[in-house]
Design a protein around this motif. Sequence first.
Motif, PDB file in Angstrom:
ATOM      1  N   ARG A  55     -15.068   1.036 -34.877  1.00 34.05           N
ATOM      2  CA  ARG A  55     -14.332  -0.044 -35.557  1.00 34.05           C
ATOM      3  C   ARG A  55     -13.849   0.370 -36.930  1.00 34.05           C
ATOM      4  NH1 ARG A  55     -18.018  -4.987 -34.253  1.00 34.05           N
ATOM      5  NH2 ARG A  55     -16.882  -5.800 -32.479  1.00 34.05           N
ATOM      6  N   SER A  58     -11.508   4.257 -35.855  1.00 39.26           N
ATOM      7  CA  SER A  58     -10.898   4.259 -34.517  1.00 39.26           C
ATOM      8  C   SER A  58     -11.032   5.551 -33.722  1.00 39.26           C
ATOM      9  CB  SER A  58      -9.459   3.724 -34.482  1.00 39.26           C
ATOM     10  OG  SER A  58      -8.726   4.002 -35.595  1.00 39.26           O
ATOM     11  N   SER A 282      -0.383   3.018 -35.148  1.00 37.77           N
ATOM     12  CA  SER A 282      -0.570   1.583 -35.436  1.00 37.77           C
ATOM     13  C   SER A 282       0.329   0.744 -34.541  1.00 37.77           C
ATOM     14  CB  SER A 282      -0.209   1.257 -36.880  1.00 37.77           C
ATOM     15  OG  SER A 282      -0.967   2.016 -37.723  1.00 37.77           O
ATOM     16  N   LYS A 285      -1.120   0.197 -31.394  1.00 32.80           N
ATOM     17  CA  LYS A 285      -2.391  -0.543 -31.505  1.00 32.80           C
ATOM     18  C   LYS A 285      -3.631   0.306 -31.218  1.00 32.80           C
ATOM     19  CE  LYS A 285      -0.598  -5.163 -30.565  1.00 32.80           C
ATOM     20  NZ  LYS A 285       0.776  -5.062 -30.175  1.00 32.80           N
ATOM     21  N   LYS A 288      -6.817  -1.146 -32.605  1.00 27.69           N
ATOM     22  CA  LYS A 288      -7.245  -2.484 -32.161  1.00 27.69           C
ATOM     23  C   LYS A 288      -8.180  -2.353 -30.961  1.00 27.69           C
ATOM     24  CE  LYS A 288      -4.577  -5.029 -34.911  1.00 27.69           C
ATOM     25  NZ  LYS A 288      -4.467  -4.019 -35.957  1.00 27.69           N
ATOM     26  N   GLN A 290      -8.936  -4.348 -28.637  1.00 29.33           N
ATOM     27  CA  GLN A 290      -8.445  -4.886 -27.369  1.00 29.33           C
ATOM     28  C   GLN A 290      -7.710  -3.814 -26.543  1.00 29.33           C
ATOM     29  OE1 GLN A 290      -9.287  -7.818 -26.169  1.00 29.33           O
ATOM     30  NE2 GLN A 290      -8.221  -7.254 -24.293  1.00 29.33           N
TER      31      GLN A 290
END
Length: 414
Positions: A55, A58, A282, A285, A288, A290
């Motif tokens: 987290r 990444s 970015s 994603k 992220k 998800q």
Amino acid sequence: MKQEVTSVKKCRLCKSLQLVRFLDLGKMPIPNGFLKPSDLNKKEPEYELACFYCRNCSLVQLTKIVDPQTMFGHYVYMPSASKTMLNNFANLAYTAKKDLKLNSKSMVIDLGSNDGSLLKFFKNHNINVLGIDPAKNIAELAAKDGIPTKVGLFTPQLARQAVKKYGLADLITATNVIAHIDNLDEVFEGIKILLKEDGSVITEFPYLLDLISKNQFDTIYHEHLSYFNLKSWNRFIESHGFKIKTITRRPVHGGSIRITHSRVNSGSPKSGSVAFLTGLESENKLDKEQTYFDFSQSVLRLKKDLKNLLTKLKKQKKRIVGLGAPAKGNVLTCFFDIGPETLDYIVDSTPLKHGLFTPKKHIPIYPESKLLEDPPDYALILAWNFKEEIIRKHKLFQNKGGKFIIPIPDIKIV
Ligand code: JHZ
């Protein structure tokens, strides 16, 4: 006694404890654990294969680390089995010589040098070379071919020994090996010992952006402890006093990045591609959580679709074989539960793999000539990252009515 498998507790690069688990591929034998016929009845050790997403930075990494000596002490993978890889290495040596102005006084040291495939190109340019590799059987092949190779895992201690005997390096290369190493801090400590002040480091590894966007789940296996994005890599190497000079995206292994680094205080400017690629990461994603759960869902969809296709073909009494016996093929056959009931055999261009059986599923491996001697209706390209080279090579099989199935990124029949 050293444990055979250890659990990852914190992020390898940024040391954060905020690790989120995704994609559980179950328990599997080591991916290059090909078996001799006499070993088929022996129990094969199996290890958890699952991923963490960090987290904080990444980085994607495995949840478990299998002892490197178990995986790399005796090795069967050789890049020289693929022309595409050799062309890639020829390109690396040529551009490095030109850009870094290497000459007959320069020294290039390759970490994870395998059979010396990359160093041979430097040697052809009259540059001094040294390989370092833990696989004794393959290092011996390289040495026989005129590539001096030190057998061992790269550590600061080994770096000190190498400096004493061979001197400092102008260039250190590390292709398809950084992802295999747990303690990367130690690797960079070793690099700092072994590299001249104005020297460069070139790394090349599969790129997380390609892995995620092209469904390449089967490149996730015990040997690959980390799946790098540029953002976390850049932060990590800066913490070790290096900066990125150039980045090139390479088409090998489904999409890799080649990065040239120099020490932070060297005169060369930082590459503008860092901002461009971190921006692209970015946009896609990669930072992220998800994204990784969505990726896991698409792997399960692929499993269902490929199993349905193969079951349908078997019902039609079609003969199917595997093309290429890469480590990733063993992940795919194990996770998708595809064995000799579906694939009669596998052909591969690596002589060391002939006469062996794939781990767990026990599919026999033959030389590529078998594809024409005992032709099936379909060949499932397990080494999908070399599909162009493979399809070109086996044109005759196709001309005689044979069809190729390409499983990744999406199933295609050609
Ligand atoms: P290939 C390797 O993984 C090993 P693997 C390693 N762990 C790594 O980091 C990754 O690469 C990136 C065969 N072949 O390279 C040769 C044919 O039979 O995709 C190989 O056995 N015919 C260090 O093992 C296999 O396919 C051909 O025409 O997943 C390809 O293995 C060609 C071109 C290849 O990697």
